[in-house]
Design an enzyme around this catalytic site. Structure first.
Site, PDB file in Angstrom:
ATOM      1  N   ARG A 117       0.829  -1.213   0.000  1.00 45.72           N
ATOM      2  CA  ARG A 117       0.000   0.000   0.000  1.00 45.72           C
ATOM      3  C   ARG A 117       0.856   1.253   0.000  1.00 45.72           C
ATOM      4  O   ARG A 117       0.407   2.312  -0.393  1.00 45.72           O
ATOM      5  CB  ARG A 117      -0.871   0.033   1.273  1.00 45.72           C
ATOM      6  CG  ARG A 117      -2.004  -0.960   1.306  1.00 45.72           C
ATOM      7  CD  ARG A 117      -2.580  -1.082   2.728  1.00 45.72           C
ATOM      8  NE  ARG A 117      -3.139   0.157   3.239  1.00 45.72           N
ATOM      9  CZ  ARG A 117      -4.379   0.590   3.028  1.00 45.72           C
ATOM     10  NH1 ARG A 117      -5.193  -0.126   2.289  1.00 45.72           N
ATOM     11  NH2 ARG A 117      -4.803   1.712   3.546  1.00 45.72           N
TER      12      ARG A 117
ATOM     13  N   ARG B 176       9.376   6.093  -3.507  1.00 39.52           N
ATOM     14  CA  ARG B 176       9.565   7.111  -4.543  1.00 39.52           C
ATOM     15  C   ARG B 176      10.977   7.658  -4.559  1.00 39.52           C
ATOM     16  O   ARG B 176      11.540   7.925  -3.503  1.00 39.52           O
ATOM     17  CB  ARG B 176       8.680   8.313  -4.258  1.00 39.52           C
ATOM     18  CG  ARG B 176       7.272   8.100  -4.561  1.00 39.52           C
ATOM     19  CD  ARG B 176       6.572   9.456  -4.607  1.00 39.52           C
ATOM     20  NE  ARG B 176       5.155   9.196  -4.438  1.00 39.52           N
ATOM     21  CZ  ARG B 176       4.448   9.566  -3.389  1.00 39.52           C
ATOM     22  NH1 ARG B 176       5.009  10.282  -2.437  1.00 39.52           N
ATOM     23  NH2 ARG B 176       3.184   9.252  -3.317  1.00 39.52           N
TER      24      ARG B 176
ATOM     25  N   ARG C 232      -8.746  -6.853  13.692  1.00 35.48           N
ATOM     26  CA  ARG C 232      -8.033  -5.962  14.598  1.00 35.48           C
ATOM     27  C   ARG C 232      -8.970  -4.821  14.932  1.00 35.48           C
ATOM     28  O   ARG C 232      -9.782  -4.387  14.105  1.00 35.48           O
ATOM     29  CB  ARG C 232      -6.777  -5.401  13.929  1.00 35.48           C
ATOM     30  CG  ARG C 232      -5.729  -6.441  13.667  1.00 35.48           C
ATOM     31  CD  ARG C 232      -5.185  -7.050  14.929  1.00 35.48           C
ATOM     32  NE  ARG C 232      -4.271  -6.165  15.627  1.00 35.48           N
ATOM     33  CZ  ARG C 232      -3.754  -6.435  16.817  1.00 35.48           C
ATOM     34  NH1 ARG C 232      -4.098  -7.552  17.457  1.00 35.48           N
ATOM     35  NH2 ARG C 232      -2.916  -5.593  17.381  1.00 35.48           N
TER      36      ARG C 232
ATOM     37  N   ARG D 199       0.082   5.632  16.540  1.00 35.28           N
ATOM     38  CA  ARG D 199       0.214   6.998  16.017  1.00 35.28           C
ATOM     39  C   ARG D 199      -0.577   7.977  16.869  1.00 35.28           C
ATOM     40  O   ARG D 199      -1.447   7.574  17.650  1.00 35.28           O
ATOM     41  CB  ARG D 199      -0.207   7.085  14.549  1.00 35.28           C
ATOM     42  CG  ARG D 199      -1.539   6.447  14.233  1.00 35.28           C
ATOM     43  CD  ARG D 199      -1.743   6.329  12.708  1.00 35.28           C
ATOM     44  NE  ARG D 199      -2.885   5.465  12.431  1.00 35.28           N
ATOM     45  CZ  ARG D 199      -3.205   4.986  11.241  1.00 35.28           C
ATOM     46  NH1 ARG D 199      -2.482   5.282  10.188  1.00 35.28           N
ATOM     47  NH2 ARG D 199      -4.248   4.200  11.080  1.00 35.28           N
TER      48      ARG D 199
ATOM     49  N   GLU E 160      -3.547   6.284  19.245  1.00 41.21           N
ATOM     50  CA  GLU E 160      -4.216   5.122  18.653  1.00 41.21           C
ATOM     51  C   GLU E 160      -3.533   3.827  19.102  1.00 41.21           C
ATOM     52  O   GLU E 160      -2.338   3.661  18.899  1.00 41.21           O
ATOM     53  CB  GLU E 160      -4.147   5.289  17.127  1.00 41.21           C
ATOM     54  CG  GLU E 160      -4.873   4.227  16.359  1.00 41.21           C
ATOM     55  CD  GLU E 160      -4.925   4.555  14.867  1.00 41.21           C
ATOM     56  OE1 GLU E 160      -4.984   5.744  14.486  1.00 41.21           O
ATOM     57  OE2 GLU E 160      -4.877   3.599  14.081  1.00 41.21           O
TER      58      GLU E 160
ATOM     59  N   TYR F  65      -9.600  -5.324   3.195  1.00 45.30           N
ATOM     60  CA  TYR F  65      -8.984  -4.080   3.677  1.00 45.30           C
ATOM     61  C   TYR F  65      -9.252  -2.973   2.649  1.00 45.30           C
ATOM     62  O   TYR F  65      -8.383  -2.566   1.909  1.00 45.30           O
ATOM     63  CB  TYR F  65      -7.489  -4.336   3.836  1.00 45.30           C
ATOM     64  CG  TYR F  65      -6.650  -3.279   4.530  1.00 45.30           C
ATOM     65  CD1 TYR F  65      -7.178  -2.077   4.983  1.00 45.30           C
ATOM     66  CD2 TYR F  65      -5.302  -3.513   4.729  1.00 45.30           C
ATOM     67  CE1 TYR F  65      -6.369  -1.150   5.617  1.00 45.30           C
ATOM     68  CE2 TYR F  65      -4.485  -2.586   5.357  1.00 45.30           C
ATOM     69  CZ  TYR F  65      -5.023  -1.412   5.801  1.00 45.30           C
ATOM     70  OH  TYR F  65      -4.207  -0.502   6.413  1.00 45.30           O
TER      71      TYR F  65
ATOM     72  N   ASP G  35     -10.200   0.789   1.243  1.00 46.01           N
ATOM     73  CA  ASP G  35     -10.206   2.220   1.522  1.00 46.01           C
ATOM     74  C   ASP G  35     -11.588   2.755   1.163  1.00 46.01           C
ATOM     75  O   ASP G  35     -12.414   2.030   0.608  1.00 46.01           O
ATOM     76  CB  ASP G  35      -9.137   2.933   0.685  1.00 46.01           C
ATOM     77  CG  ASP G  35      -7.733   2.631   1.205  1.00 46.01           C
ATOM     78  OD1 ASP G  35      -7.592   2.406   2.414  1.00 46.01           O
ATOM     79  OD2 ASP G  35      -6.795   2.625   0.393  1.00 46.01           O
TER      80      ASP G  35
HETATM   81  N1  UDP Z   1       3.383   0.983   7.773  1.00 44.87           N
HETATM   82  C1  UDP Z   1       4.613   0.924   8.379  1.00 44.87           C
HETATM   83  N2  UDP Z   1       5.118   2.050   8.969  1.00 44.87           N
HETATM   84  C2  UDP Z   1       4.441   3.225   8.993  1.00 44.87           C
HETATM   85  C3  UDP Z   1       3.171   3.287   8.356  1.00 44.87           C
HETATM   86  C4  UDP Z   1       2.669   2.148   7.763  1.00 44.87           C
HETATM   87  O1  UDP Z   1       5.250  -0.116   8.391  1.00 44.87           O
HETATM   88  O2  UDP Z   1       4.954   4.196   9.572  1.00 44.87           O
HETATM   89  C5  UDP Z   1       2.861  -0.252   7.155  1.00 44.87           C
HETATM   90  C6  UDP Z   1       2.120  -1.111   8.165  1.00 44.87           C
HETATM   91  O3  UDP Z   1       2.387  -2.457   7.843  1.00 44.87           O
HETATM   92  C7  UDP Z   1       0.675  -0.785   7.883  1.00 44.87           C
HETATM   93  C8  UDP Z   1       0.695  -0.598   6.384  1.00 44.87           C
HETATM   94  O4  UDP Z   1       1.950   0.031   6.127  1.00 44.87           O
HETATM   95  O5  UDP Z   1      -0.170  -1.833   8.265  1.00 44.87           O
HETATM   96  C9  UDP Z   1      -0.433   0.239   5.837  1.00 44.87           C
HETATM   97  O6  UDP Z   1      -0.421   1.501   6.455  1.00 44.87           O
HETATM   98  P1  UDP Z   1      -1.572   2.537   6.226  1.00 44.87           P
HETATM   99  O7  UDP Z   1      -1.101   3.824   6.775  1.00 44.87           O
HETATM  100  O8  UDP Z   1      -1.998   2.475   4.819  1.00 44.87           O
HETATM  101  O9  UDP Z   1      -2.696   1.930   7.165  1.00 44.87           O
HETATM  102  P2  UDP Z   1      -4.127   2.499   7.568  1.00 44.87           P
HETATM  103  O10 UDP Z   1      -4.068   3.981   7.404  1.00 44.87           O
HETATM  104  O11 UDP Z   1      -5.117   1.826   6.694  1.00 44.87           O
HETATM  105  O12 UDP Z   1      -4.285   2.104   8.975  1.00 44.87           O
END
Ligand code: UDP
Length: 377
Positions: A182, A186, A259, A290, A315, A363, A365
């Site tokens: 996901r 870059r 989860r 976060r 969170e 999962y 969006d």
């Molecule tokens: N992820 C990570 N480090 C970060 C942010 C995301 O390893 O700082 C990985 C982690 O495995 C997570 C996945 O990227 O489950 C998807 O993150 P995303 O932010 O897309 O998750 P969401 O916002 O859906 O909770």
């Protein structure tokens, strides 16, 4: 045939249900939307605290590459120009830009050009590439292999491993590789978390989107489908079910795992706590994943100082058990196999349409949900 009160009973007033109701209503269908919660909107619901829209069930940032979807949501409520650019605080105490881009590589390795970064990344990936070669595999089998072969050990250990294991409560070696795909990688100095052309937050908050979609439609909150299943199953010609598919089938093939996320929300007497909507804490030692500072989703530049207060949410991710709100499906092999059994039953239904994160155990969006409902019509 007996005449029913409604064309559609829509179980769940989240984004799938509300969008379905909106489009069906527009076609002249009679809809009833029920939701067991006290409010509509599912997990995009916001609560006003101190004039700030607080994302009660976690940060939601709308993003899409599909112009039709973007035009559709903007026809309900105009969206602002919010661009997600989270920052991570790593176990080494330093700040890193996300997603993984030239800023991150500079912060991690002091490399200043794409050529230098590529050289460093190749060196970092070597271990994983060689391990995969000696195991005779070409595709990463899990999230750990995927991360190591995509981005290498330094970033995996500082920015991925701790965060992912906190979020999912499982070792990275047991999680599906797609989760980490996901995130973009870059070779430019671009901190936009998403690659999509369109991104933003509804001006005035997500409740406006939901209220706009449900405008003119009969909605009953605090109403549980399973509280009187027999009555609800017979009230409409068709049912749109957006709840948990395993619950719909009485868990006959076993319970699917989810989860869930818990938020510790606090109002602070300061205007600007962290300078960004999203700061990830990627260390395994820190219990939350976060901190969200909600005002930054809708207030930009120095306008953030107009409100002397701010609201933040820490969170915490935990395993779901009965009575909690399920957030994320755990799409590992074990759960996926259980889901497939339910899905086979669902495919045979003629009266029930299943949709959304919980009913499809996917999962999703927000934008793909809307795209899917638009396509159904
Ligand atoms: N992820 C990570 N480090 C970060 C942010 C995301 O390893 O700082 C990985 C982690 O495995 C997570 C996945 O990227 O489950 C998807 O993150 P995303 O932010 O897309 O998750 P969401 O916002 O859906 O909770």
């Amino acid at each position: 045939m007996e005449n029913k009160d409604y064309d559609y009973l829509i179980v769940g007033a989240g984004l799938f249900g509300a969008t379905f109701a909106y489009l069906a209503h527009k076609q002249g269908k009679k809809c009833l939307v029920i939701d067991k919660r006290a409010h509509t909107g599912g997990n995009i619901y916001c609560e006003d605290i101190e004039g700030i829209n607080v994302h009660k069930y976690g940060a939601h940032i709308f993003h899409t590459a599909n112009k039709d979807v973007w035009d559709f949501v903007n026809s309900i409520v105009p969206f602002n120009r919010y661009t997600n650019s989270p920052v991570a605080i790593a176990p080494n105490g330093k700040l890193y830009n996300l997603p993984f881009n030239m800023n991150t590589f500079y912060q991690m390795w002091d490399v200043k050009t794409p050529a230098e970064a590529i050289e460093k990344l190749d060196e970092q990936r070597k271990e994983a590439v060689e391990n995969m070669r000696s195991a005779g595999i070409t595709e990463p089998r899990n999230l750990e292999e995927q991360a190591l072969s995509l981005i290498g050990r330094d970033i995996y250990e500082q920015l991925i491993k701790g965060y992912t294991e906190k979020q999912w409560g499982r070792p990275c070696s047991e999680l599906p590789a797609f989760i980490i795909r996901r995130l973009p990688v870059r070779m430019t100095f671009d901190n936009n978390y998403f690659n999509d052309s369109y991104q933003g937050i509804p001006i005035g908050g997500y409740n406006r989107l939901i209220n706009g979609l449900l405008n003119g439609i009969e909605v009953r909150t605090d109403t549980d489908f399973f509280g009187d299943r027999n009555k609800w199953e017979n009230i409409a010609e068709k049912i749109v079910f957006t709840g948990k598919i395993d619950e719909f089938y009485d868990y006959r093939f076993g319970k699917l795992e989810y989860r869930t996320v818990r938020f510790e929300t606090e109002t602070l007497n300061q205007s600007n706590y962290q300078g960004n909507a999203v700061i990830n804490y990627t260390s395994a030692e820190i219990p939350f994943t976060r901190i969200i500072e909600h005002k930054h989703f809708e207030t930009f530049g120095n306008a953030i100082y107009d409100n002397p207060k701010t609201v933040i949410s820490r969170e915490y991710s935990t395993e779901w058990t009965d009575g909690m709100e399920p957030f994320y499906p755990v799409n590992d092999d074990k759960n996926q196999a259980i889901y497939e059994q339910y899905h086979k039953l669902a495919e045979k239904e003629t009266k029930v349409i299943f949709g959304g994160r919980l009913a499809e155990y996917k999962y999703y969006d927000m934008a793909p949900i809307i795209e899917q409902v638009i396509n159904l019509f």
